[in-house]
Design a protein around this motif. Structure first.
Motif: not given
Length: 197
Positions: A35-38, A134-135, A183-184, A190-193
């Motif tokens: 994820k984005l580091a928010t 997305a940008h 990806i908006h 998202f989750i990865v395994t």
């Protein structure tokens, strides 16, 4: 040993080691959120990981790899979360736009002990390119350390040139945006395994 007992035993290992990565054998530990580091904590953890990889491990920078790009870049984090333990950033990359439609990814780093997960690096690349797409990204580039070129080739990147960056062999590479839908919702990610992507 049943799964519940194994998890308890592994959580005890984590308590001793202080790291969620120590429980890689559990199903929960094989999942990582990209994820984005928010938050400030996530951003600081990405900077600490970059220092660990690029300064301490690889010796590319002396003490700190921070530069002017950090002021405008979007940092991305790979985070392991386990119940009862603090979240742990195990991977990072940053993205930024250099001119309208042209984006770069840089400072891709995965914690040494998390590299065996297998999906962290590819997940970071997927979110980096998808978020830029997305940008309004029309061209996504990266200066890739030579040892990482095979990964990028598998992920639909092309080599444009060979470069020397900070005294290390790199390749200027470009992502094939057809393989990276926009990806908006990078804030959620998202989750990865293990073995995904």
């Amino acid at each position: 040993m049943n799964t519940a007992c194994a998890l308890v035993a592994n959580v005890a290992e984590v308590a001793e080691s202080g790291s969620a990565i120590a429980v890689m054998g559990t199903a929960a530990a094989r999942t990582v959120r990209i994820k984005l580091a928010t938050t400030l904590a996530e951003r600081e953890a990405t900077r600490q990981l970059r220092r660990a990889v690029f300064c301490d491990e690889q010796g590319i920078f002396d003490g700190d790899d921070t530069d002017a790009i950090d002021k405008l870049a979007l940092p991305i984090a790979a985070i392991i979360s386990l119940p009862g333990l603090p979240d742990e950033v195990v991977g990072t990359v940053r993205i930024h736009e250099t001119e309208p439609g042209v984006w770069y990814g840089s400072r891709l780093a995965v914690a040494r002990q998390a590299r065996r997960i297998g999906s962290v690096g590819s997940g970071l690349i997927k979110l980096a390119v998808g978020t830029a797409h997305a940008h309004g990204c029309k061209t996504f580039l990266a200066q890739v350390q030579s040892q990482n070129v095979p990964l990028f080739l598998r992920l639909h990147w092309d080599i444009l040139a060979e470069l020397d960056v900070h005294g290390r062999p790199h390749h200027l590479m470009q992502a094939d945006l057809a393989h990276y839908p926009p990806i908006h919702d990078g804030d959620t990610g998202f989750i990865v395994t293990r073995g995904a992507l």
